[in-house]
Design an enzyme around this catalytic site. Sequence first.
Site, PDB file in Angstrom:
ATOM      1  N   SER A 180       0.831  -1.186   0.000  1.00 38.95           N
ATOM      2  CA  SER A 180       0.000   0.000   0.000  1.00 38.95           C
ATOM      3  C   SER A 180       0.880   1.255   0.000  1.00 38.95           C
ATOM      4  CB  SER A 180      -0.940  -0.072   1.205  1.00 38.95           C
ATOM      5  OG  SER A 180      -2.038   0.757   1.044  1.00 38.95           O
ATOM      6  N   ASP A 215      -8.726  -4.291  -6.286  1.00 39.08           N
ATOM      7  CA  ASP A 215      -8.260  -3.544  -5.113  1.00 39.08           C
ATOM      8  C   ASP A 215      -9.043  -2.248  -4.946  1.00 39.08           C
ATOM      9  OD1 ASP A 215      -6.690  -2.005  -3.229  1.00 39.08           O
ATOM     10  OD2 ASP A 215      -5.042  -3.384  -3.639  1.00 39.08           O
ATOM     11  N   HIS A 233      -7.541  -5.708  -0.784  1.00 37.72           N
ATOM     12  CA  HIS A 233      -6.399  -4.800  -0.847  1.00 37.72           C
ATOM     13  C   HIS A 233      -5.119  -5.610  -0.737  1.00 37.72           C
ATOM     14  CE1 HIS A 233      -4.202  -1.147  -0.603  1.00 37.72           C
ATOM     15  NE2 HIS A 233      -3.980  -1.165   0.696  1.00 37.72           N
TER      16      HIS A 233
END
Length: 511
Positions: free
Chosen positions: A228, A450, A480
């Site tokens: 991320s 995602d 995610h």
Amino acid sequence: MSPIRLRATALASAALAIVLAATGCEDGRPIDGKNGSDRASGNGSLRWKKCSAPTAAQGGDGKAPGRAWECATLPVPLDYARPDGEKIDLALIRLKAQDASRRIGSLVFNFGGPGGSGVATLPGFADSYEKLRGRYDLVSFDPRGVGESAGVRCQSDAELDAAAQLDMTPDDDAELRTALASNKAYVDACRRNAAKVLPHVTTTNTARDLDRLRAALGDAKLHYFGISYGTELGGVYAHLFPKKVGRAVLDAVVDPTQDPLRGGLGQTKGFQLALGNYLKDCASQGAAGCPTQDRITDLLKQLDVKPLPTSQGGRRLTQDEAVNGIAAALYSKDTWKYLTVGLQEAMGKGTGDTLLLLFDSLAGRNPDGRYSNLQAANRAISCADAEQRYSVDDVKANLAEFRKASPVFGESAAWSLLGCADWPVKGQWKAPDVRAEGAAPIVVIGNTGDPATPYEGARKMARQLGEGVGIEVTYRGEGHGAYNSGNACMTRAVDAYLLDGKVPAVGTSCS
């Protein structure tokens, strides 16, 4: 202006575990050098000792990790323009490799946020990296401004609870004045309580810290797993220190080419896509009481007028908390079931307990009412990085586009653009520079479903890193990130790269 900006984080599903108590792929080509040719002795300058329980600022649950875990601190310059000046201590955690005779080095993790504590997070995810631990020490840290690394603190827990009850998607002038006053109060609190560190919590400085950490660990090169926001940090590190890049994986990739407005719009579309996938999945199972988007938008309209009661100490579920609670559940397909429960509870029983718990997981609020510094660090790092400062006029000019992108998330995401308004520190860049000519191959993984880091960002990151550096890999799934999805193909591809040096073939795809 929402209390939680829909930024990229890998922490939501981990927090939910606390709060809510595969197919084939292609082999790759070998990386330069023999397996383990860049092994390090691990004889760095750090003094490791038994770990205490993570603190409230780190989002700890009061439990210390097991005996095998070790913790340390690493002093780094507060201001790299004055490297011999004041120092801050970075909090570190480590789980040593199982096979010391075949040890490659340390594998350093950043789980995202920005604002996530690696010290609190890594032990909860360690089982997912057990095979990697065969040849790597697993290492993570609290980045500067986060947790126990000179963590940014702005408002008190009570003030954060009170702010979360406000309407942050104003419909009239009176609500706008209230929202702006709340935002100003938050910024003033950050200035008052964290002025010394605010100018220095940039991603560039954290990348410099990473290189100090690499050296302290005794590694010739940085072996890195960024998830991320951690992908942005990894890209910036590769740009600054291309010759120091070892084996690096970027999973759930932040698009380095977008400004906050375009990034926020893209993320809004990503959450809308994930919501649609969730709704289709629920309906396909024939479950009774599956929500629809129309019913969700009706619920949000009702909450705008009258928040729902909960059993949590008089707290009510507001519209903005519900939006962010829905978003929290979309980070992982495993948590879709909690979203169904929460929506059925709100629509059928008129109570907001589950959606509020989902909100808390994203906000960094523990069940005992204490907040980690996730929110404060997220905003401080974001505003120290990005030079853009958006006004009310900017929000109004783009509101229709955000609403079109998502009738559920668009309004909240648009108003959150004001998060850096009146921030006391100037931002560093329009967009991060991640060009890394001369770096070793970096595996860049995009997930087609995602919500927080849309799939397109992986391709753009790979291109920005440069030809032969960014190696794009696709996961056709939900949630995610990809490696922790449990997909066997993805696990094999990443493990073969990190453990054996096999770079995935161009076009590798897993589903």
